[in-house]
Design a protein around this motif. Structure first.
Motif, short mmCIF file in Angstrom:
data_model
loop_
_atom_site.label_atom_id
_atom_site.label_comp_id
_atom_site.label_asym_id
_atom_site.label_seq_id
_atom_site.Cartn_x
_atom_site.Cartn_y
_atom_site.Cartn_z
N GLY A 12 16.53 -9.43 10.90
CA GLY A 12 15.28 -10.14 11.17
C GLY A 12 14.08 -9.43 10.56
O GLY A 12 13.21 -10.06 9.97
N GLU A 13 14.08 -8.09 10.69
CA GLU A 13 12.97 -7.31 10.13
C GLU A 13 12.96 -7.42 8.60
O GLU A 13 11.90 -7.49 7.99
N GLN A 14 14.17 -7.42 8.01
CA GLN A 14 14.23 -7.56 6.55
C GLN A 14 13.68 -8.91 6.11
O GLN A 14 13.03 -9.02 5.08
N GLN A 15 13.95 -9.94 6.91
CA GLN A 15 13.41 -11.27 6.57
C GLN A 15 11.88 -11.25 6.65
O GLN A 15 11.21 -11.78 5.77
N MET A 16 11.35 -10.60 7.67
CA MET A 16 9.89 -10.47 7.80
C MET A 16 9.33 -9.72 6.60
O MET A 16 8.30 -10.09 6.04
N LEU A 17 10.05 -8.65 6.22
CA LEU A 17 9.59 -7.84 5.09
C LEU A 17 9.60 -8.67 3.80
O LEU A 17 8.66 -8.63 3.01
N ALA A 18 10.68 -9.45 3.60
CA ALA A 18 10.76 -10.27 2.40
C ALA A 18 9.61 -11.28 2.37
O ALA A 18 9.02 -11.54 1.31
N MET A 19 9.26 -11.84 3.53
CA MET A 19 8.15 -12.79 3.59
C MET A 19 6.82 -12.08 3.37
O MET A 19 5.97 -12.56 2.62
N GLY A 20 6.67 -10.92 4.02
CA GLY A 20 5.45 -10.14 3.85
C GLY A 20 5.25 -9.72 2.40
O GLY A 20 4.16 -9.80 1.85
N ARG A 21 6.36 -9.32 1.77
CA ARG A 21 6.31 -8.89 0.37
C ARG A 21 5.83 -10.04 -0.52
O ARG A 21 5.01 -9.84 -1.41
N ALA A 22 6.34 -11.24 -0.23
CA ALA A 22 5.92 -12.40 -1.02
C ALA A 22 4.44 -12.69 -0.79
O ALA A 22 3.70 -13.02 -1.73
N LEU A 23 3.97 -12.53 0.46
CA LEU A 23 2.57 -12.82 0.76
C LEU A 23 1.63 -11.82 0.09
O LEU A 23 0.46 -12.13 -0.14
N PHE B 22 14.07 -4.04 -1.30
CA PHE B 22 14.49 -2.84 -2.02
C PHE B 22 14.86 -1.78 -0.99
O PHE B 22 13.99 -1.14 -0.39
N SER B 23 16.16 -1.57 -0.78
CA SER B 23 16.63 -0.78 0.36
C SER B 23 16.24 0.69 0.24
O SER B 23 16.11 1.37 1.25
N GLN B 24 16.06 1.19 -1.00
CA GLN B 24 15.73 2.61 -1.15
C GLN B 24 14.23 2.88 -1.08
O GLN B 24 13.80 4.02 -1.21
N LEU B 25 13.44 1.82 -0.93
CA LEU B 25 12.00 2.00 -0.79
C LEU B 25 11.61 1.76 0.67
O LEU B 25 12.29 1.02 1.38
N SER B 26 10.50 2.36 1.07
CA SER B 26 10.03 2.18 2.44
C SER B 26 9.44 0.78 2.59
O SER B 26 9.21 0.08 1.60
N VAL B 27 9.18 0.41 3.83
CA VAL B 27 8.56 -0.89 4.13
C VAL B 27 7.25 -1.00 3.35
O VAL B 27 6.98 -2.00 2.68
N TYR B 28 6.44 0.06 3.45
CA TYR B 28 5.14 0.07 2.77
C TYR B 28 5.31 -0.10 1.25
O TYR B 28 4.63 -0.90 0.62
N GLU B 29 6.28 0.64 0.68
CA GLU B 29 6.49 0.55 -0.77
C GLU B 29 7.00 -0.83 -1.19
O GLU B 29 6.63 -1.35 -2.24
N ASN B 30 7.85 -1.42 -0.33
CA ASN B 30 8.31 -2.78 -0.61
C ASN B 30 7.14 -3.74 -0.67
O ASN B 30 7.06 -4.60 -1.54
N LEU B 31 6.22 -3.59 0.29
CA LEU B 31 5.06 -4.47 0.31
C LEU B 31 4.21 -4.27 -0.94
O LEU B 31 3.72 -5.23 -1.53
N GLN C 241 9.64 3.47 7.25
CA GLN C 241 11.10 3.42 7.33
C GLN C 241 11.68 2.82 6.04
O GLN C 241 11.08 1.94 5.42
N MET C 242 12.86 3.30 5.63
CA MET C 242 13.52 2.72 4.45
C MET C 242 13.94 1.29 4.78
O MET C 242 14.50 1.03 5.85
N ALA C 243 13.70 0.39 3.83
CA ALA C 243 13.96 -1.03 4.09
C ALA C 243 15.43 -1.30 4.39
O ALA C 243 15.76 -2.21 5.15
N GLY C 244 16.32 -0.48 3.80
CA GLY C 244 17.74 -0.68 4.01
C GLY C 244 18.18 -0.47 5.45
O GLY C 244 19.24 -0.93 5.85
N THR C 245 17.35 0.24 6.22
CA THR C 245 17.74 0.54 7.60
C THR C 245 17.16 -0.46 8.60
O THR C 245 17.35 -0.32 9.80
N LEU C 246 16.45 -1.48 8.11
CA LEU C 246 15.88 -2.48 9.01
C LEU C 246 16.96 -3.47 9.46
O LEU C 246 17.97 -3.64 8.78
N SER C 247 16.70 -4.13 10.60
CA SER C 247 17.62 -5.18 11.04
C SER C 247 17.42 -6.42 10.16
O SER C 247 16.44 -6.51 9.41
#
Lengths: 234, 293
Positions: free
Chosen positions: A138-149, A88-97, A130-136
């Motif tokens: 690779g970082e977005q892939q980590m976030l997507a995996m972290g979010r699933a976990l 979710f690009s408009q949410l922060s990393v923390y909020e995505n998790l 940081q807003m998820a939309g601004t991640l690289s």
């Protein structure tokens, strides 16, 4: 733990999945490999209920997932890391998790899971606000995996986790998948990078235009002449 | 009347537009549809308050509360019956349905309440105040409308940012499928959005008809369209945008009526909209869709 029986999926009049069956046992990494358009993503979407099959059963822990609304599936312990990350690009990393833990009501334990995710992905902790939309990528892939976990899944479905990543990051992603599996989560992995997928999988299924054409032990498939020719570029 | 008085009246009218525009913009953001029946919910809200006050003689505040409850239910019902079956239909089909619902509500009101316009009694018992030795007068309606609008705006922003349901709304507005994968019930989220939008429409109707007391079956149409313009003006899908758009629209409307032409007030409002959209098609606070690599 997950068994797909005679699955048939249509997009309008076009049959995308032509009656496939496969099985994922607890603790395994299962790879579904095949070319673009073979139906790999369609299978994952059908398992998590984003698409309804025309026929067939998807049995998970004795329940037929095809009869369960899509939004109820994640709380059964089945998480899906979609193709293209879809953070979710408009949410922060923390909020995505936190979105990953949407169905959980155990606040304290959720925070424990968050710490585990941060331990596995230190980059995410560094970029927590940081807003998820601004991640690289690779970082977005980590976030997507972290979010699933964050949903504490028993089985995790991963759709093309290495897509668009540099070779170093591809290595890293596959190492992470292996370590997630070692910590007790079953993995169903869809990949175009057949070589890498077979190298970490226990068993694999080879898909061609909606059919399973080969299946078996991943190491054996790696040495199979037809697989080598078609998917490993040897 | 002095410029300051016009300005305050403009902000007050604009606040009402803002509250209506919030409903448009939230529904657009989350369900990706323009609910053209939104304005008619305002009209229905007006008739509910009018009927309760004139026939049952209840306290105005109680009438407003009942109107909020009934409009919320109406919003959920409209969504469930008319829009939910069209979730995967082309957006044009949904738009036409929304226009159909709008006419349906207008005609139901016409059938029940008749063609003759009713005169709405203000629900706000506060007396106007005079400032600067009587040169500036602020009506009781304005005294309630502006703070209430700020309160709604703040409350809504906190709700969306901080609550689980609110974050679910952001997730649904950005990516429905990814939201489903998180375990979010998309249908429920959309229904909640309609409920909030309709409750706000009921509040707006109480405020608006207290100032502009003429109540007929088409009374909701024009403010509805103007609030839609305000939402587009501010950047559709953006909550602060709806607020800014609404207030600017109200101020422009009142000032152009006062200083340019009473008849051309609405025309000037729409002319400014066209100019804004030519210069900045996404509206004042509209976001560019981020391209994901």
């Amino acid at each position: 733990m997950l068994e797909v029986k005679d699955l048939q999926v249509y997009y309008g009049v076009i049959q995308a999945i032509k009656g496939i069956s496969f099985k994922v046992n607890e603790g395994e990494i299962i790879a579904l490999i095949g070319a673009n358009g073979a139906g790999k993503t369609t299978i994952l979407h059908t398992v998590t209920g984003l698409i309804s099959p025309k026929q067939g059963e998807i049995v998970y822990d004795g329940a037929d997932l095809t009869k369960i609304p899509a939004h109820k599936i994640v709380s059964m312990g089945l998480a899906h890391v979609p193709e293209g990350r879809r953070v979710f690009s408009q949410l922060s990393v923390y909020e995505n998790l936190l979105m990953g833990a949407f169905t959980r009501n155990d606040k304290g334990e959720t925070m424990d899971t968050l710490q585990q995710v941060f331990k596995r992905f230190p980059r995410l902790e560094e970029r927590r606000n940081q807003m998820a939309g601004t991640l690289s990528g690779g970082e977005q892939q980590m976030l997507a995996m972290g979010r699933a976990l964050m949903s504490k899944p028993r089985i995790i479905l991963m759709d093309e986790p290495s897509m668009g990543l540099s070779p170093i990051l591809v290595e890293e992603v596959f190492d992470i998948i292996q370590s997630i599996n070692k910590s007790g989560t079953t993995v169903l992995l869809v990949e175009q990078n057949a070589k890498k997928a077979l190298s970490i999988a226990h068993r694999a299924y080879v898909l061609e235009t909606g059919n399973i054409v080969l299946e078996g032990d991943a190491k054996k498939l790696m040495n199979d002449e037809s697989v080598k020719k078609a998917y490993l570029g040897e | 009347m002095s410029f300051i008085t016009y300005l305050i009246n403009g902000i007050s009218l604009g606040s009402v537009y803002s509250i209506i525009a919030l409903g448009y913009t939230m529904v657009y953001g989350i369900a990706k549809m323009l609910n053209f029946a939104h304005g008619d919910v305002i009209m229905i809200g007006g008739y509910i308050i009018f009927t309760i006050m004139s026939t049952m003689g209840l306290n105005p505040i109680l009438a407003v509360v009942i109107s909020i409850i009934l409009c919320t239910l109406l919003g959920i019902t409209i969504e469930g019956i008319a829009y939910k079956p069209l979730r995967r239909a082309p957006s044009l089909a949904v738009l036409i349905t929304a226009i159909g619902v709008s006419y349906l509500l207008q005609n139901i009101a016409l059938l029940i309440f008749g063609a003759e316009a009713k005169s709405f009694t203000s629900v706000i018992p506060i007396k106007p105040i005079s400032l600067v030795g009587g040169r500036i007068t602020i009506s009781g309606e304005t005294l309630v409308t502006i703070p209430l609008c700020i309160l709604i705006m703040t409350g809504l922003t906190i709700f969306i940012k901080k609550s689980k349901t609110g974050r679910g709304m952001i997730a649904v507005s950005e990516d429905k499928d990814a939201a489903i994968l998180m375990g979010i019930n998309v249908n429920k989220t959309i229904a909640i959005t309609f409920a909030i939008g309709s409750a706000l429409a009921a509040i707006a109707s109480a405020l608006m008809f207290s100032t502009y007391t003429n109540l007929s079956s088409t009374s909701g149409a024009m403010p509805g369209i103007k609030a839609f313009v305000a939402a587009v003006f501010g950047g559709i899908g953006s909550i602060p945008g709806a607020m800014i758009g609404g207030i600017l629209l109200g101020v422009i409307e009142i000032l152009s009526r006062a200083y340019i032409s009473t008849q051309l007030g609405d025309a000037i409002v729409f002319l400014i909209l066209i100019i804004v959209l030519l210069v900045k098609p996404t509206g004042i606070l509209g976001k560019k869709i981020q391209e994901k690599v």
